[in-house]
Scaffold this motif. Structure first.
Motif, short mmCIF file in Angstrom:
data_model
loop_
_atom_site.label_atom_id
_atom_site.label_comp_id
_atom_site.label_asym_id
_atom_site.label_seq_id
_atom_site.Cartn_x
_atom_site.Cartn_y
_atom_site.Cartn_z
N TYR A 1 1.56 8.06 -5.41
CA TYR A 1 2.39 9.30 -6.32
C TYR A 1 3.87 8.99 -6.08
O TYR A 1 4.41 8.81 -4.98
N ALA A 2 4.44 8.92 -7.19
CA ALA A 2 5.94 8.80 -7.11
C ALA A 2 6.81 9.83 -6.34
O ALA A 2 7.91 9.68 -5.75
N HIS B 1 4.44 -2.78 -8.58
CA HIS B 1 4.57 -1.58 -8.66
C HIS B 1 4.78 -1.07 -10.18
O HIS B 1 5.43 -1.69 -10.69
N ARG B 2 3.90 -0.05 -10.59
CA ARG B 2 4.26 0.60 -11.83
C ARG B 2 3.94 2.20 -11.66
O ARG B 2 3.47 2.65 -10.60
N TYR B 3 4.68 2.93 -12.57
CA TYR B 3 4.52 4.22 -12.40
C TYR B 3 4.06 4.93 -13.60
O TYR B 3 4.86 5.65 -14.58
N THR C 1 3.22 11.69 -12.00
CA THR C 1 3.53 10.34 -12.13
C THR C 1 2.99 9.43 -10.75
O THR C 1 3.14 9.86 -9.88
N ASP D 1 2.28 6.10 -8.42
CA ASP D 1 2.80 4.90 -7.81
C ASP D 1 1.73 4.07 -7.71
O ASP D 1 1.04 3.97 -6.64
N ARG E 1 0.10 0.64 -7.15
CA ARG E 1 0.64 -0.48 -6.39
C ARG E 1 -0.51 -1.69 -6.57
O ARG E 1 -1.62 -1.45 -6.13
#
Length: 242
Positions: free
Chosen positions: A135-136, A182-184, A229, A231, A233
């Motif tokens: 999680y962001a 990484h994407r969000y 949001t 995270d 990975r």
């Protein structure tokens, strides 16, 4: 447990995230170009299949759950879908790439590397890619972890680089390496709760425990403003059969 996902095959297909195209390019770069053929292990509904078909090679997708395999075949008619476990699969020829997306842990731990090595042609590539869900926002991550650990204290998270460690420890593969991205993505409340229903630790519980978990997670997401949001990975582990 390998068959629990068929109960929610359509939800799985809808909400599980796919893979960035950088994974495909990294496989091509490592392998030195498109392989002559591809075998995918534990293909599910095709989250990895979608990417692997873009390699431009004939693809055989192996999936043990017939409900998941049915969605997979409908989604990707270009793939040859085989309803089987990896352990029971009998290859007719040796592929140039054996790939596995988010399913390596479902293969028999004692034999998965050796089976893949034997099945692969000389000079072929092993490519295992998967997501880790974080999680962001650290405070939101701590709150969700506390809730899930309270509901299911027996769940033990895998180590961050467990696939790399597993492939390296097998002692069979050359030039082993790992790449990460990484994407969000943002999930609203309902989509996040649907995502939660596709994870095996959630599915192994009774309907009563599942409903309690969804109620408490829903209330937590409401306190976050109705969305979260991630995270996301993504890891790719590559090895070569010399």
């Amino acid at each position: 447990m390998t068959l629990v996902f068929g109960e929610v095959a359509s939800i799985y297909d809808d909400v599980r995230p796919g893979y960035p195209d950088e994974v495909r390019q990294a496989i091509l770069d490592y392998a030195g170009g498109p392989p002559p053929s591809v075998v995918e292990l534990g293909a599910g509904t095709g989250k990895g299949t979608e990417l692997l078909l873009r390699l431009g090679a004939p693809l055989t997708a192996i999936e043990p759950d017939p409900r998941m395999a049915a969605v997979l075949a409908a989604n990707f008619p270009a793939a040859e879908v085989v309803t089987s476990t990896f352990e029971a699969w009998q290859p007719t020829e040796k592929p140039g790439l054996i790939a596995c997306a988010m399913a390596w842990h479902w293969m028999d731990r004692e034999t998965r590397n050796s089976r893949a090595w034997v099945a692969l042609r000389d000079g072929g590539t092993l490519a295992i890619f998967y997501h880790r869900y974080g999680y962001a926002d650290p405070a939101q991550e701590a709150a969700i972890d506390e809730l899930l650990n309270r509901l299911d204290p027996d769940v033990v998270a895998r180590e961050e680089h467990w696939v790399l460690d597993d492939v390296t420890a097998a002692g069979l593969w050359s030039d082993v390496e790992e790449r990460r991205w990484h994407r969000y993505p943002v999930f609203d409340r309902d989509r996040y709760l649907a995502l939660m229903q596709t994870f095996s630790p959630f599915r192994r519980h009774s309907p009563e425990v599942r409903q309690r978990a969804l109620r408490e997670l829903g209330a937590l997401l409401d306190s976050f403003g109705g969305e979260i949001t991630l995270d996301l990975r993504t890891s790719l582990v590559l090895g070569k059969k010399r």
